[in-house]
Design an enzyme around this catalytic site. Structure first.
Site, PDB file in Angstrom:
ATOM      1  N   ASP A 104      12.179  -7.906 -17.930  1.00 49.50           N
ATOM      2  CA  ASP A 104      12.284  -9.252 -17.367  1.00 49.50           C
ATOM      3  C   ASP A 104      12.468 -10.322 -18.438  1.00 49.50           C
ATOM      4  O   ASP A 104      12.139 -10.131 -19.598  1.00 49.50           O
ATOM      5  CB  ASP A 104      11.018  -9.572 -16.558  1.00 49.50           C
ATOM      6  CG  ASP A 104       9.767  -9.434 -17.401  1.00 49.50           C
ATOM      7  OD1 ASP A 104       9.684  -8.466 -18.190  1.00 49.50           O
ATOM      8  OD2 ASP A 104       8.872 -10.285 -17.284  1.00 49.50           O
ATOM      9  N   GLU A 105      12.978 -11.437 -17.993  1.00 49.78           N
ATOM     10  CA  GLU A 105      12.977 -12.687 -18.755  1.00 49.78           C
ATOM     11  C   GLU A 105      13.500 -12.592 -20.182  1.00 49.78           C
ATOM     12  O   GLU A 105      12.916 -13.152 -21.102  1.00 49.78           O
ATOM     13  CB  GLU A 105      11.548 -13.275 -18.778  1.00 49.78           C
ATOM     14  CG  GLU A 105      11.024 -13.621 -17.402  1.00 49.78           C
ATOM     15  CD  GLU A 105       9.650 -14.267 -17.452  1.00 49.78           C
ATOM     16  OE1 GLU A 105       9.406 -15.148 -16.614  1.00 49.78           O
ATOM     17  OE2 GLU A 105       8.824 -13.890 -18.305  1.00 49.78           O
ATOM     18  N   ASN A 106      14.578 -11.872 -20.363  1.00 51.73           N
ATOM     19  CA  ASN A 106      15.253 -11.913 -21.659  1.00 51.73           C
ATOM     20  C   ASN A 106      16.128 -13.154 -21.646  1.00 51.73           C
ATOM     21  O   ASN A 106      17.121 -13.211 -20.921  1.00 51.73           O
ATOM     22  CB  ASN A 106      16.075 -10.634 -21.820  1.00 51.73           C
ATOM     23  CG  ASN A 106      17.031 -10.708 -22.999  1.00 51.73           C
ATOM     24  OD1 ASN A 106      16.930 -11.598 -23.849  1.00 51.73           O
ATOM     25  ND2 ASN A 106      17.965  -9.766 -23.041  1.00 51.73           N
TER      26      ASN A 106
ATOM     27  N   HIS B 280       9.986 -10.046 -24.417  1.00 48.25           N
ATOM     28  CA  HIS B 280       8.514  -9.986 -24.422  1.00 48.25           C
ATOM     29  C   HIS B 280       7.981  -9.048 -25.505  1.00 48.25           C
ATOM     30  O   HIS B 280       7.018  -8.318 -25.276  1.00 48.25           O
ATOM     31  CB  HIS B 280       7.988  -9.531 -23.055  1.00 48.25           C
ATOM     32  CG  HIS B 280       8.163 -10.563 -21.977  1.00 48.25           C
ATOM     33  ND1 HIS B 280       7.280 -11.592 -21.791  1.00 48.25           N
ATOM     34  CD2 HIS B 280       9.138 -10.734 -21.046  1.00 48.25           C
ATOM     35  CE1 HIS B 280       7.683 -12.348 -20.775  1.00 48.25           C
ATOM     36  NE2 HIS B 280       8.811 -11.859 -20.315  1.00 48.25           N
TER      37      HIS B 280
END
Lengths: 674, 674
Positions: free
Chosen positions: A316-318, A253
């Site tokens: 998050d969300e790598n 992100h």
């Protein structure tokens, strides 16, 4: 104005009930409340005194409460500001407080309130307890033919969870100062006490860095908070007993960072600020020292700016794509015996922890940061669910819940309300339960702008506030909805735009024509839920118009909820509200005549035309179905052939909105056919 | 919702007329406009390019216009931000600009706009000219069954006056940043170009001084702009081609200064921040050097903060009482041959001029500062009237008009609209006329709060904006009202709360009940005018509730205006709208049934009960009177005995509101009786 008329009906009902049980208008509902039967009558001489300590924040808070009370009653109170100089034993409202609240977890926020016919007393250990109690007093205001009064009662109250937060994503859409300030006011009104600012994203780096000005200058399109503004926010929140802590989401992100620092990315640049929505590849390179150098400098700067003890590193969300594709990273992993991306990120997180610890901060991060070797004072922020929260609590880690509190996903208040970070019946030891600190409402900002954000956060967040404050056994959904509507109107007074912008948006959609017909139509609809809106052929970006019917429509249609509810009653064999249901459906149908016209005048409204036709047919079908049900006969033989296409069509979304009771009608009809 | 229904009627009418003369929705109306007959069709590919220079403010302005256009149409335009990188010869809207605007008087703000079926071209000398033209483009948006379009036209436009201002009093009631920002947005939308901040008063010193922090710390109750915030305001305004200049009102209106600096006053302290309204005695002592020392230091600091070339020193309403009573001052006057207070103030002003001149500033002040020896680059700000403006113009001095633009006095838009700083038929030489720079709307803040200020400033200020921009020959009041209503709705989109807070305030007045009935009632009323509100037995202070019906009521009731207008037609012998009038009066009367109930439910509304009864009787009487008039017979013999008490009572204000057509009915009835 059907909704309004319906509302009057409900309100009057409440008013009557209020006469016996006035606590119905309180939200969050207090831990213990006992009515005394008499009232404290408000007169134009009403005044407030604070005893115990001299605290400017509290004096200003009480002064604002006095003004709000004066504003609601039109009474000209004699006090201007509440200070030590204006302290009298004869005061109507006497406040006793021991010490200033501290902005830390597990701070005492309890209060005791006693309203008798002769005086009002509010007692608390800390100034924060007083502030929570003052909001309760404001909600105790009632009126009758004799004038205004505070309902006589003794209230003993304290929060169930210490961490009652709201996260605002100010990155995907920029949220100016006034949005943040008015939301802090609303938070205080419903006793929330943590503001989590999501400050960096693929779509923007939203805070001034004096160390690396290129970060905000190149990464924000000019939309960022200066450090002075951040201080203003922190101070504004602190004066209301609300903590503020920052999130810098790393290592994923991070596209907006790379506009200034392409060398930190795991793939070569140049990078541009992301304008689209989704999970993107750009990720920091955790194998080069430059990454840690920059983060160390920046976090040290930011740690000094935010006094809160917690600091959120996201995590998050790598998606790992850039890491997988980078030869140097792969080599590094091999050389250091790092077997997968999860381990690589764990290594990165340990470095983050070191930086934060050196700066006197405790780490908080999304589920993904969890790894066994971390110290026990970190906090796991669960977006994945209670299961994961319990898991880390069992392993000795503190956690907060956001799964089920994603307020941007347009789910019913009921759903959020019943979502409990630690349900009373869950099998947790006392220690484990104590590690569950509370929860945070998350307002992600793909689909909201400063114009619509309040209507997405409020009033549903008030229901979550109650979940986090009030006893876990309180789960009466109908009572919650009634009280939430009331609180919603009170939030308006603080400047919240969740109701105010509705008319404006509808009027704009008609090209400034009379929008009464359109309102009757949109009052029935709801925007599509969860992530559906991204999956209907409309590609949204950060600069798309968020001004269409789907944006104006309320997350929850109360009229549709009522229709759904009575259908459900019928399916359970309870017919007592069948007549009301038929009336509601008839009204829905009749509304469509006026709507037809209005949908034609404005090009932007044309996408809604099929929806109006579907509503007409669905309402007609609903009436027929109720009649068949009540007649206790079987439907005509070919009826199902006629109704199937209507039901199928009515369940389709148009303009990213849906008919909230289409599915229920379908279920009901299929029960009849069966 | 009568008003709304009436509005639809008007709008449809306008829409029809718009087909031939769409410029009806423009405000301010341009100098020259020629319709081409065809339209530029807006498609989802619409884009904007700027040629000539690279100016970030203009690029951002154009980007915001693109978003507003996208918001109104729901079209997903492909451009995110308008930059040099996204400049194409094929763009739909091509902007040509020569140079960046300068924030000085007499700057070029002219533009030329050409909208054809194939493209749109906007040309201007300065970036400010482009900004004015972009607002015109937004007002040219129309729609039909084929979609959205910009009306085909060639527009040649420039302002009539160079000084088109809004003064906001942020002292008597504090106005936070968001109030100022949204009002700047509204100013830009109607092409106003000067924001005058009234920063010091008896009731508050509202700006941070780093030299004398005690001024804002002791003189503001904590409500002041930091210097960073002032810079933000200046930058925000500059990016919209709007000058910002400060006023520090001296030597009177200075009580709040004396909390920190009692030694500067002409009578011994201590002083407290004033909470009441009126003209107060505290006045700076112009005979001691300490006064000039402090003012020199402060003005030097403030002159550096505000880049504008003008600096307002107030100078109004020094009642002279403290000077008369101070022996030292009297002695000083005798010793220095100063014969009266006016001369003493003139001496003081000369010292102020010296300080300002040394700081590179030109002086501006209220009428009272005028004295013959002043240099010719000062500006006289006339609150006393055109007469005084002309007088100083004849003597070679520049001036601006605020008399007749006191927007807080709740006068009709028509009154302000027809008030001209230099009427076309006035006997002024060309030089004298050139010295009349324009005017300023003044928003004094005794009776407004952040909640109500927008409804007092807007939309009536749009009419004054037109007076100051458009040709002096344009004086069609009916067209102005039609266009003002339209612009009013557009201003809402910028965040203005003049419409949005109406419902909220009404709902609060009912204790969160259905307010539809109350709205129908308040829609007819207007707050009492000029300074009457202070003279009706209610003593207002800075902390009074400004939340009652008088605060919610619009400054101008359009329905009452219509009733008044038709009565006036009848009195002129024109009966064509008599039937409409009877219908309107009948509706007014019928509304009162629902109102009765609502006025009882809420204690704060009880003061309005007599008003509702009076409206019933007055409407009935009005209908009778119209019938008598139409019958061409004399009224019955004793009719006047019956009507006199009704009329007398109907003209009485209740709750500081009035029936705006009571006087007109009375006139009409008396014509019949005569």
């Amino acid at each position: 104005m059907y909704i309004l008329r319906l509302f009057v009906f409900i309100t009057l009902l409440v008013s009557v009930m209020t006469a016996q049980t006035p606590q119905f208008n309180l939200m969050p509902y207090p831990k213990e409340i006992a009515l005394t039967g008499d009232h404290f009558r408000l007169t134009k001489d009403f005044d407030i005194s604070i005893f115990g300590i001299e605290d400017t924040d509290l004096q200003m808070y009480a002064s604002r409460v006095l003004r709000r009370l004066s504003g609601r009653t039109g009474l000209f109170f004699p006090q201007d500001y509440i200070t030590n100089a204006s302290r009298y034993d004869s005061s109507d409202l006497k406040i006793y407080v021991e010490r200033a609240g501290k902005l830390v977890i597990n701070e005492d926020e309890s209060y005791y309130l006693s309203i008798s016919s002769s005086s009002v007393m509010l007692k608390a250990q800390t100034t924060f307890g007083v502030m929570r109690g003052l909001e309760t007093i404001l909600q105790m205001l009632g009126s009758d033919e004799r004038g205004y009064y505070l309902t006589g009662a003794r209230v003993t109250d304290e929060p169930r969870f210490t961490w009652r937060g709201l996260m605002i994503d100010v990155c995907r859409h920029w949220m100016p100062m006034d949005v943040v300030k008015r939301n802090i006011d609303a938070m205080a009104a419903v006793k929330l006490n943590v503001l989590h600012l999501h400050l960096s994203e693929d779509q923007g780096f939203r805070i001034e860095s004096k160390k690396y000005p290129q970060l905000h200058l190149l990464g924000s399109d000019g939309d960022y908070y200066t450090q002075e503004e951040i201080k203003t926010i922190i101070q504004y929140a602190a004066a209301r007993g609300i903590r503020v802590y920052p999130e810098f989401d790393v290592p994923g992100h991070t596209t907006a960072w790379f506009v200034a620092f392409p060398e930190l990315a795991s793939a070569p640049g140049p990078y541009k600020i992301e304008r689209n929505w989704g999970v993107f590849d750009p990720t920091m390179n955790p194998t080069i020292e430059r990454t840690y150098e920059v983060l160390d400098t920046l976090f040290t700067e930011m740690a000094a700016l935010f006094p809160d003890e917690y600091f959120h590193i996201g995590g998050d969300e790598n998606n790992g794509k850039q890491w997988n594709a980078n030869q140097d990273i792969q080599k590094f992993m091999k050389e250091n015996g790092i077997k997968d991306n999860h381990e690589l990120q764990a290594m990165f997180n340990k470095r983050m922890l070191k930086i934060l610890t050196r700066n006197g901060k405790k780490m908080i991060g999304w589920d993904e940061i969890f790894q066994p070797e971390l110290p026990k004072d970190i906090v796991i922020h669960s977006w994945r669910g209670v299961k994961y929260l319990f898991e880390s609590a069992r392993k000795g880690y503190m956690g907060i819940l956001s799964n089920g509190y994603y307020i941007d996903l347009i789910q019913p208040a009921e759903y959020h309300y019943l979502n409990d970070p630690a349900p009373v019946d869950s099998v947790l030891t006392e220690e484990e339960r104590a590690r569950i600190l509370g929860g945070e409402v998350t307002s992600w900002a793909e689909l909201v702008t400063p114009e619509t954000i309040d209507s997405r956060i409020w009033p549903r967040t008030a229901a979550i506030a109650e979940r986090l404050w009030s006893p876990g056994t309180l789960r009466d959904v109908e009572s919650m909805y009634q009280r939430m509507e009331y609180i919603s109107y009170q939030l308006e007074e603080l400047g919240l735009l969740h109701i105010k912008n509705y008319d404006m948006m509808l009027r704009r959609l008609t090209g400034y024509r009379d929008f009464a017909g359109l309102k009757k139509f949109v009052d029935i609809l709801e925007p599509v839920k969860i992530y559906t809106r991204h999956r209907q052929g409309v590609k949204y970006t950060s600069y798309s118009p968020y001004t269409r019917v789907a944006d104006a429509a309320r997350p929850e249609s109360m009229i549709s909820r009522r229709i759904r509810k009575i259908f459900e009653e019928l399916m359970a064999g309870n017919t007592k509200n069948a007549a009301e249901l038929k009336l509601l459906l008839k009204e829905v149908k009749e509304r469509q005549t006026a709507v037809k016209e209005i949908l034609q005048v404005s090009p932007v409204l044309r996408e809604m035309q099929p929806m109006s036709e579907n509503l007409t047919k669905l309402a007609q079908l609903g009436i027929e179905a109720v009649d068949i049900y009540l007649s206790k006969k079987k439907p005509a033989k070919n009826w199902h052939k006629k109704v199937e296409p209507v039901l199928l069509e009515a369940e389709k979304p148009y303009g990213q909105t849906e008919i909230p009771f289409a599915k229920t009608v379908s279920e009901f009809v299929h029960l009849l056919i069966k």
